[in-house]
Design a protein around this motif. Structure first.
Motif, PDB file in Angstrom:
ATOM      1  N   GLU A  18       1.843  36.374 -34.100  1.00 25.94           N
ATOM      2  CA  GLU A  18       1.578  35.740 -35.388  1.00 25.94           C
ATOM      3  C   GLU A  18       2.534  36.242 -36.465  1.00 25.94           C
ATOM      4  O   GLU A  18       3.021  35.486 -37.286  1.00 25.94           O
ATOM      5  N   ASN A  22       5.469  33.856 -38.026  1.00 28.20           N
ATOM      6  CA  ASN A  22       4.912  33.458 -39.323  1.00 28.20           C
ATOM      7  C   ASN A  22       3.798  32.423 -39.187  1.00 28.20           C
ATOM      8  O   ASN A  22       3.766  31.431 -39.909  1.00 28.20           O
ATOM      9  N   VAL A  23       2.895  32.638 -38.248  1.00 29.62           N
ATOM     10  CA  VAL A  23       1.773  31.730 -38.041  1.00 29.62           C
ATOM     11  C   VAL A  23       0.776  31.924 -39.173  1.00 29.62           C
ATOM     12  O   VAL A  23       0.367  33.044 -39.475  1.00 29.62           O
ATOM     13  N   THR A  24       0.408  30.818 -39.814  1.00 30.99           N
ATOM     14  CA  THR A  24      -0.568  30.841 -40.896  1.00 30.99           C
ATOM     15  C   THR A  24      -1.766  29.991 -40.499  1.00 30.99           C
ATOM     16  O   THR A  24      -1.803  29.419 -39.405  1.00 30.99           O
ATOM     17  N   SER A  26      -2.484  27.134 -41.631  1.00 28.98           N
ATOM     18  CA  SER A  26      -2.122  25.720 -41.546  1.00 28.98           C
ATOM     19  C   SER A  26      -1.183  25.419 -40.372  1.00 28.98           C
ATOM     20  O   SER A  26      -0.905  24.253 -40.096  1.00 28.98           O
ATOM     21  N   SER A  27      -0.706  26.445 -39.676  1.00 29.59           N
ATOM     22  CA  SER A  27       0.207  26.238 -38.553  1.00 29.59           C
ATOM     23  C   SER A  27      -0.487  25.539 -37.400  1.00 29.59           C
ATOM     24  O   SER A  27      -1.684  25.720 -37.169  1.00 29.59           O
ATOM     25  N   VAL A  38       5.386  26.205 -32.448  1.00 27.35           N
ATOM     26  CA  VAL A  38       4.668  26.338 -33.709  1.00 27.35           C
ATOM     27  C   VAL A  38       5.235  25.291 -34.664  1.00 27.35           C
ATOM     28  O   VAL A  38       6.441  25.233 -34.893  1.00 27.35           O
ATOM     29  N   GLU A  40       4.802  23.455 -38.578  1.00 23.65           N
ATOM     30  CA  GLU A  40       4.282  23.656 -39.930  1.00 23.65           C
ATOM     31  C   GLU A  40       4.158  22.314 -40.639  1.00 23.65           C
ATOM     32  O   GLU A  40       5.168  21.653 -40.897  1.00 23.65           O
ATOM     33  N   THR A  91       8.968  25.137 -36.155  1.00 23.55           N
ATOM     34  CA  THR A  91       9.662  26.314 -36.672  1.00 23.55           C
ATOM     35  C   THR A  91       9.987  27.319 -35.575  1.00 23.55           C
ATOM     36  O   THR A  91      10.940  28.082 -35.711  1.00 23.55           O
TER      37      THR A  91
END
Length: 98
Positions: A18, A22-24, A26-27, A38, A40, A91
Motif C-alpha cells: 500500500e 500509494n494505495v488510498t 479511492s484506489s 492499481v 486511480e 498508476t
C-alpha cells in the motif's frame, strides 16, 4: 542516565504494498492474469496513459490515443466509445512472482 541510541535516527517505516503503490481508499486494485493493477479514479486522463475501462460490463485495460482507446482486442472508436466508461488511470502494475 544513559544517552539515547543514535540508531533511532535511522529507523524507517516498514514497507508495504500500500505504501509503495500509494494505495488510498479511492484506489481500485484489480487482480490480473499476471498479478495486480492499481487504478486511480481521480487522476486526469491524458494521451498515452493506460486506463481501466468498463465496456458493456467487461473490464479491460486500454491506452488512450487521439479520440480512441487501444486495447489488446483492437481499437475502440466512434460509436463504440459510448459504451466505454473510464473507471480510472492505471498508476501501478505488479507482476506476480509465482
Amino acid at each position: 542516565m544513559a544517552f539515547p541510541s543514535p540508531a533511532i535516527d535511522y529507523v524507517e517505516a516498514r514497507l508495504t504494498p500500500e505504501s509503495i503503490m500509494n494505495v488510498t481508499q479511492s484506489s481500485i486494485v484489480i487482480p490480473t492474469d499476471e498479478g495486480y493493477a492499481v487504478a486511480e479514479p481521480g487522476h486526469k486522463v491524458k494521451k498515452g496513459a493506460t486506463v481501466l475501462l468498463d465496456v458493456n460490463g467487461k473490464m479491460m485495460f486500454a491506452e488512450v490515443g487521439d479520440g480512441v482507446f487501444k486495447t489488446n482486442d483492437g481499437i475502440i472508436e466512434g460509436d463504440a466509445l459510448d459504451d466505454a466508461k473510464v473507471l480510472g488511470v492505471v498508476t501501478f502494475m505488479v507482476k506476480s512472482l509465482d
